[in-house]
Design a protein around this motif. Structure first.
Motif, PDB file in Angstrom:
ATOM      1  N   GLY A   1      -0.165   2.173  -6.349  1.00 33.56           N
ATOM      2  CA  GLY A   1      -1.424   1.360  -7.029  1.00 33.56           C
ATOM      3  C   GLY A   1      -1.912   2.047  -8.127  1.00 33.56           C
ATOM      4  O   GLY A   1      -2.128   1.190  -9.282  1.00 33.56           O
TER       5      GLY A   1
ATOM      6  N   SER B   1       4.712   3.440   1.216  1.00 37.52           N
ATOM      7  CA  SER B   1       5.076   3.451  -0.128  1.00 37.52           C
ATOM      8  C   SER B   1       5.953   2.399  -0.591  1.00 37.52           C
ATOM      9  O   SER B   1       5.930   1.823  -1.317  1.00 37.52           O
ATOM     10  CB  SER B   1       5.457   4.874  -0.454  1.00 37.52           C
ATOM     11  OG  SER B   1       4.533   5.832  -0.249  1.00 37.52           O
TER      12      SER B   1
ATOM     13  N   THR C   1      -1.955  -3.121   0.907  1.00 41.84           N
ATOM     14  CA  THR C   1      -1.658  -3.231  -0.542  1.00 41.84           C
ATOM     15  C   THR C   1      -2.663  -4.376  -0.856  1.00 41.84           C
ATOM     16  O   THR C   1      -2.772  -5.303  -0.329  1.00 41.84           O
ATOM     17  CB  THR C   1      -0.415  -3.748  -0.857  1.00 41.84           C
ATOM     18  OG1 THR C   1       0.657  -2.986  -0.120  1.00 41.84           O
ATOM     19  CG2 THR C   1      -0.189  -3.667  -2.164  1.00 41.84           C
TER      20      THR C   1
ATOM     21  N   SER D   1      -4.371   1.062  -2.642  1.00 43.04           N
ATOM     22  CA  SER D   1      -3.163   1.429  -1.900  1.00 43.04           C
ATOM     23  C   SER D   1      -3.080   2.573  -1.212  1.00 43.04           C
ATOM     24  O   SER D   1      -2.036   3.357  -1.406  1.00 43.04           O
ATOM     25  CB  SER D   1      -2.064   1.104  -2.731  1.00 43.04           C
ATOM     26  OG  SER D   1      -1.973   1.991  -3.744  1.00 43.04           O
TER      27      SER D   1
ATOM     28  N   ALA E   1       1.803   6.361  -1.729  1.00 45.14           N
ATOM     29  CA  ALA E   1       1.095   5.417  -1.328  1.00 45.14           C
ATOM     30  C   ALA E   1      -0.033   5.188  -2.613  1.00 45.14           C
ATOM     31  O   ALA E   1      -0.038   4.005  -3.259  1.00 45.14           O
ATOM     32  CB  ALA E   1       0.164   5.061  -0.150  1.00 45.14           C
TER      33      ALA E   1
ATOM     34  N   VAL F   1       2.737  -4.704  -4.457  1.00 41.09           N
ATOM     35  CA  VAL F   1       1.465  -4.866  -5.434  1.00 41.09           C
ATOM     36  C   VAL F   1       1.449  -5.681  -6.268  1.00 41.09           C
ATOM     37  O   VAL F   1       0.548  -6.203  -6.563  1.00 41.09           O
ATOM     38  CB  VAL F   1       1.681  -3.175  -5.835  1.00 41.09           C
ATOM     39  CG1 VAL F   1       2.690  -3.010  -6.789  1.00 41.09           C
ATOM     40  CG2 VAL F   1       0.209  -2.921  -6.460  1.00 41.09           C
TER      41      VAL F   1
ATOM     42  N   HIS G   1       4.413  -0.937  -0.511  1.00 41.27           N
ATOM     43  CA  HIS G   1       3.385  -1.176  -1.474  1.00 41.27           C
ATOM     44  C   HIS G   1       4.233  -1.440  -2.858  1.00 41.27           C
ATOM     45  O   HIS G   1       3.825  -2.392  -3.642  1.00 41.27           O
ATOM     46  CB  HIS G   1       2.829   0.225  -1.797  1.00 41.27           C
ATOM     47  CG  HIS G   1       1.754   0.529  -0.961  1.00 41.27           C
ATOM     48  ND1 HIS G   1       0.578  -0.330  -0.461  1.00 41.27           N
ATOM     49  CD2 HIS G   1       1.236   1.752  -0.042  1.00 41.27           C
ATOM     50  CE1 HIS G   1      -0.064   0.067   0.367  1.00 41.27           C
ATOM     51  NE2 HIS G   1       0.109   1.416   0.677  1.00 41.27           N
TER      52      HIS G   1
END
Length: 338
Positions: free
Chosen positions: A96, A53, A18, A13, A92, A60, A56
Motif C-alpha cells: 500500500g 502480500s 486491500t 493494506s 502488506a 491494489v 495486495h
C-alpha cells in the motif's frame, strides 16, 4: 478539490484487506472499496503474511481505480494521498505504501502517512458528524486492545493495552479450540447468543488494582483446559455455552475498565473502534453500562469497523490540515506505537 472541499485518496493494506477510498473534507465518503481475503485465509485458519502480500500486489491498483471511478473523480481532483504506514504486517504495509508513493510522485500530490489505529478511531467521525474530541476510545481488534484518551484529532494517549493476546486474537484461538472456524469473532458472537453465559465459570482477569491493561491468554488457556477435561471425562461439550461463557468473561473486564476509566477522567463520551467493535454483545453491554453512568457511546457501522480506507482518509485529512506531511522516505513500521 470538489465543491470547495479537500479530496483525499486513501489506501489501506495493513493486514488482509486491500482497500481504497475517496473522501471529502475527511468525513464525507464518496467511495470505500474493500477487497477482502477472508475466504483465502480461512483455508489456513488465520492470515498468512506472504499470501496476504501477494494478493495486495495483485489487487491494489484495481481497488484504487474502482474507488476513483465510484467517486466520479479523477487524480486531477485529488488534493492529498493518505496511506497506512503501520502497524501491521510489514509486507502488506509495503504494498500500500509503495502504491501511495508512486501516485504521489507521479502527480505531485502530498503524501500523508496514517497510523492504523488512529484510522480506526477516526471511523467514528465519518459515521457521527457531530462527534469531536475529547473522548475515551476503546480499540478492540485482531491485533489491538487499547484504552486511549483522545484529546484532539491528532493527539491521543494510550492508557492501557493488552499484555499478551489482543481480544480478537483470543476470539480466533478459542473459536479454533471449539471447532468453529475462522474468523472467530463473528462466529463466537453468533453462537454465544444461543448459549448460557453462566454455564462455565471462567476467571475474570483484572490484573493489579488501578491497571487499565488487559490479559486474555489465561482465559484462552482456561477454555482449552475445560474442553480437554470434558473430553477426557467423556462428557458432551455444549459449544454455545462455552462460547457464551468465554465471551461474558472477556467482555465483563473490557466494559468495566472502559467505563471506569472514562468516569475517572471525566469523559462523557466513549468511542468504540476496530473489528471487534462490531460485536453485538459488546455493544449491548457497553451501551447499558454507559447509560447508567450518563455517558454517550459512539460506534461505527460494521463496514467501518473492519479495516477500510475511508477511516484512513479521514485521519489523513485531519493530519493534513494541521500541517502534517510526509516525504517519499516514509517507510512501513510494523510495530508502530500510537
Amino acid at each position: 478539490m470538489k465543491d470547495g472541499k479537500l479530496v483525499t485518496l486513501a489506501i489501506e493494506s495493513s493486514c488482509d484487506e486491500t482497500a481504497a477510498a475517496v473522501m471529502l473534507d475527511g468525513r464525507e465518503m464518496l467511495s470505500n472499496i474493500i477487497s477482502s481475503q477472508i475466504d483465502i485465509h480461512k483455508l489456513y485458519g488465520g492470515v498468512v503474511p506472504e499470501i496476504a502480500s501477494r494478493h495486495h500486489l495483485n489487487n491494489v491498483n484495481t481497488v484504487v481505480e474502482q474507488a476513483l471511478e465510484e467517486s466520479g473523480l479523477d487524480m486531477d481532483d485529488v488534493d492529498m494521498i493518505g496511506v497506512t504506514y503501520g502497524p501491521g504486517l510489514v509486507g502488506a504495509l509495503l504494498i500500500g505504501l509503495a502504491t501511495a508513493k508512486a501516485y504521489a510522485l507521479a502527480t505531485g500530490k502530498p503524501l500523508i502517512g496514517v497510523h492504523h489505529i488512529q484510522g480506526h478511531i477516526s471511523a467514528n467521525y465519518i459515521e457521527h458528524k457531530e462527534l469531536e474530541p475529547p473522548f475515551m476510545a476503546l480499540v478492540v481488534s485482531g491485533g489491538h486492545t487499547n484504552l486511549v484518551e483522545v484529546t484532539g484529532y491528532n493527539e491521543c494517549k494510550v492508557l492501557g493495552g493488552t499484555r499478551d493476546d489482543a481480544v480478537g486474537e483470543a476470539y480466533d484461538k478459542v473459536a479454533r479450540v471449539l471447532g468453529l472456524g475462522y474468523p472467530g469473532g463473528p462466529l463466537i458472537d453468533r453462537i454465544a447468543g444461543e448459549g448460557n453465559p453462566d454455564a462455565v465459570e471462567f476467571k475474570r482477569v483484572f490484573l493489579e488494582k488501578g491497571s487499565l491493561d488487559f490479559s486474555f491468554s489465561g482465559i484462552k488457556t482456561g477454555v482449552l483446559n475445560y474442553v480437554n477435561s470434558e473430553k477426557q471425562a467423556g462428557r458432551e461439550i455444549n459449544v454455545a455455552d462455552v462460547a457464551a461463557s468465554f465471551q461474558a468473561a472477556v467482555l465483563d473486564v473490557i466494559v468495566k475498565k472502559t467505563v471506569d476509566s472514562a468516569v475517572e477522567l471525566g469523559k462523557d463520551k466513549i468511542v468504540m473502534a476496530g473489528g471487534v467493535a462490531s460485536n453485538s454483545r459488546l455493544r449491548e453491554m457497553l451501551g447499558s453500562a454507559c447509560r447508567k453512568r450518563g455517558i454517550k457511546l459512539y460506534h461505527p457501522s460494521p463496514v467501518l469497523c473492519t479495516d477500510n480506507a475511508a477511516m484512513i482518509g479521514c485521519a489523513a485529512y485531519y493530519k493534513y490540515i494541521a500541517g502534517g506531511r510526509d516525504d517519499l522516505t516514509l517507510d512501513a513500521v510494523p510495530n508502530l506505537e500510537l
